[in-house]
Each structure stands twice: as structure tokens, then as C-alpha cells.
Scaffold this motif. Structure first.
Motif, PDB file in Angstrom:
ATOM      1  N   GLN A   7       0.714  -1.598  -0.132  1.00 17.26           N
ATOM      2  CA  GLN A   7       0.241  -0.009  -0.065  1.00 17.26           C
ATOM      3  C   GLN A   7       0.401   1.696   0.018  1.00 17.26           C
ATOM      4  O   GLN A   7       1.421   1.459   1.077  1.00 17.26           O
ATOM      5  N   PRO A   8       0.944   2.164  -1.412  1.00 19.28           N
ATOM      6  CA  PRO A   8       1.749   3.399  -0.943  1.00 19.28           C
ATOM      7  C   PRO A   8       1.459   4.610  -0.136  1.00 19.28           C
ATOM      8  O   PRO A   8      -0.051   3.850   0.297  1.00 19.28           O
ATOM      9  N   THR A  14      -1.991   3.664  -6.997  1.00 22.73           N
ATOM     10  CA  THR A  14      -2.343   2.338  -6.332  1.00 22.73           C
ATOM     11  C   THR A  14      -1.353   1.255  -6.327  1.00 22.73           C
ATOM     12  O   THR A  14      -0.470   0.911  -6.886  1.00 22.73           O
ATOM     13  N   GLY A  15      -1.831   0.449  -4.809  1.00 21.81           N
ATOM     14  CA  GLY A  15      -1.209  -0.287  -3.898  1.00 21.81           C
ATOM     15  C   GLY A  15      -1.116  -1.694  -5.119  1.00 21.81           C
ATOM     16  O   GLY A  15      -1.751  -1.815  -6.088  1.00 21.81           O
ATOM     17  N   PHE A  16      -0.422  -2.789  -5.005  1.00 25.26           N
ATOM     18  CA  PHE A  16      -0.205  -4.269  -5.044  1.00 25.26           C
ATOM     19  C   PHE A  16      -0.559  -5.111  -4.642  1.00 25.26           C
ATOM     20  O   PHE A  16       0.377  -5.305  -3.387  1.00 25.26           O
ATOM     21  N   TYR A  17      -1.077  -6.297  -5.254  1.00 33.50           N
ATOM     22  CA  TYR A  17      -0.381  -7.273  -4.373  1.00 33.50           C
ATOM     23  C   TYR A  17       0.332  -8.271  -4.619  1.00 33.50           C
ATOM     24  O   TYR A  17       0.684  -8.707  -6.066  1.00 33.50           O
ATOM     25  N   PHE A  18       1.078  -9.167  -3.655  1.00 35.09           N
ATOM     26  CA  PHE A  18       2.471  -9.539  -4.578  1.00 35.09           C
ATOM     27  C   PHE A  18       2.559 -10.903  -3.425  1.00 35.09           C
ATOM     28  O   PHE A  18       1.650 -11.350  -2.273  1.00 35.09           O
ATOM     29  N   ALA A  26       9.877  -6.117  -9.105  1.00 38.26           N
ATOM     30  CA  ALA A  26       8.459  -5.824  -9.829  1.00 38.26           C
ATOM     31  C   ALA A  26       7.484  -4.794 -10.314  1.00 38.26           C
ATOM     32  O   ALA A  26       7.634  -4.167 -10.644  1.00 38.26           O
ATOM     33  N   GLY A  27       6.878  -4.877  -8.935  1.00 37.61           N
ATOM     34  CA  GLY A  27       5.576  -3.558  -8.754  1.00 37.61           C
ATOM     35  C   GLY A  27       6.075  -2.670  -7.578  1.00 37.61           C
ATOM     36  O   GLY A  27       5.662  -2.005  -8.411  1.00 37.61           O
ATOM     37  N   MET A  28       7.467  -2.964  -7.572  1.00 44.44           N
ATOM     38  CA  MET A  28       8.042  -1.756  -6.910  1.00 44.44           C
ATOM     39  C   MET A  28       8.964  -0.542  -8.035  1.00 44.44           C
ATOM     40  O   MET A  28       8.845   0.559  -7.759  1.00 44.44           O
ATOM     41  N   GLU A  29       9.058  -1.707  -8.888  1.00 43.96           N
ATOM     42  CA  GLU A  29       9.100  -1.071 -10.114  1.00 43.96           C
ATOM     43  C   GLU A  29       8.717   0.148 -10.335  1.00 43.96           C
ATOM     44  O   GLU A  29       8.896   1.429 -11.072  1.00 43.96           O
ATOM     45  N   GLY A  35       7.138   7.588  -9.136  1.00 45.38           N
ATOM     46  CA  GLY A  35       7.460   8.292  -8.459  1.00 45.38           C
ATOM     47  C   GLY A  35       7.109   7.898  -7.203  1.00 45.38           C
ATOM     48  O   GLY A  35       7.683   8.768  -5.843  1.00 45.38           O
ATOM     49  N   CYS A  36       6.849   6.966  -6.798  1.00 48.08           N
ATOM     50  CA  CYS A  36       6.337   6.336  -5.435  1.00 48.08           C
ATOM     51  C   CYS A  36       7.733   5.598  -4.617  1.00 48.08           C
ATOM     52  O   CYS A  36       7.878   4.791  -5.685  1.00 48.08           O
ATOM     53  N   GLU A  37       8.232   5.882  -4.046  1.00 47.53           N
ATOM     54  CA  GLU A  37       9.038   5.054  -2.862  1.00 47.53           C
ATOM     55  C   GLU A  37       8.995   4.363  -1.604  1.00 47.53           C
ATOM     56  O   GLU A  37       9.216   3.027  -1.938  1.00 47.53           O
TER      57      GLU A  37
END
Length: 161
Positions: A7-8, A14-18, A26-29, A35-37
Motif C-alpha cells: 500500500q503506497p 495504487t498498490g499491488f498484491y504480491f 516488479a511492482g516496486m519498479e 515517483g512512489c518509493e
């Protein structure tokens, strides 16, 4: 297999499931390109006991790799051992080096006291029914010799930690 959600902290992303380290990277890339770290890691689903471990270990961006490399494969005893130390305030790194030394007994405190006394003491048959194992178990708890961390999950060397 364990499922997490990244969850950013930014409401613009928008966040992602992993469910693997590769999916997380891959989602963090994708988020980094936008621009979200930083993200919060939320436990979503997995095998019994792993939610407790994920919470106790404080899984975050820095430790998500450790989760998939090591922690996700812990069995129930290893989970109980590690959670015991984490709940005592040990850091995750320190707990990972010491968790194997935590002695776990599965059963009631009275059963543990009975087994311990019967294995270490010769009790004459005429006195066997006069021993109050419940009181012995209670005293062992008061003395921090044992600690019930869950129903019928007992640490038998709690005073060492």
C-alpha cells in the motif's frame, strides 16, 4: 504461499498484491517509475500461524526479502519459537540466531509438570496420587520456569530469555 499487499503512502498511487519477491520487486519498479518509493506491507492471506509471524516480525520493505527467503517456510514450532522471542523485544536478526534454543511443549501445563516429575523422580506407588501437578505447574509459572504463550503451547525454558 503468502499473499501481501503493498500500500503506497501516497494517495496518488495504487498498490499491488504480491506472493513472491519477484512480484514485489516488479511492482516496486512500476511504483518507483511513477515517483512512489515507500509502501506499507500488509499481510493478506497465508498458512495458519504465518499472520502472527508476519505481525511479530514487522514485515516491511526492508524485510520482505527475508520473509520469502526464510520465514515463509517456518513450521508451526519454529513460528512459535521465533514469535516468543520477538514478543520479548528481541530484534528480528537476534531472534533468528536464537530461536532454536527456545524449548516448546505442546500440551497443558499440568501435563508438562506431570511428565517432568515422572521422568526425573522415582515416586513410590503409594504416594503417586497425592501429588498436586496443577499446583506444581502453577508454581513453575510463578517462578518463570515455564510460560504458556498460547493455549497448550508452553515455553519450558522461558527464564533463559
Amino acid at each position: 504461499m503468502t499473499t501481501f499487499f503493498a500500500q503506497p503512502y501516497s494517495i496518488e498511487h495504487t498498490g499491488f498484491y504480491f506472493d513472491s519477491l519477484e512480484d514485489f520487486e516488479a511492482g516496486m519498479e512500476k511504483l518507483n517509475a511513477g515517483g512512489c518509493e515507500e509502501v506499507e506491507i500488509q499481510y493478506i492471506d497465508g498458512e495458519c500461524g504465518l499472520s502472527r509471524l508476519a505481525k511479530a516480525a514487522g514485515i516491511d520493505q526492508a524485510t520482505v526479502g527475508l520473509w520469502f527467503e526464510e520465514l515463509e517456510n517456518f513450521d508451526s514450532m519454529e513460528t512459535d519459537q521465533l514469535c516468543f522471542l520477538l514478543d520479548r523485544g528481541f530484534s528480528l536478526d537476534e531472534a533468528l540466531t536464537r530461536y532454536r534454543y527456545v524449548a516448546i511443549y505442546y500440551g497443558s501445563v499440568e501435563d508438562y509438570a506431570r511428565e517432568l516429575i515422572e521422568e526425573t523422580t522415582d515416586i513410590p506407588e503409594s504416594l503417586r496420587y497425592y501429588i498436586d501437578y496443577e499446583a506444581i505447574a502453577r508454581d513453575m509459572g510463578y517462578n518463570s520456569e515455564i510460560e504458556e504463550i498460547e493455549r497448550e503451547v508452553i515455553v519450558t525454558n522461558a527464564y533463559e530469555f
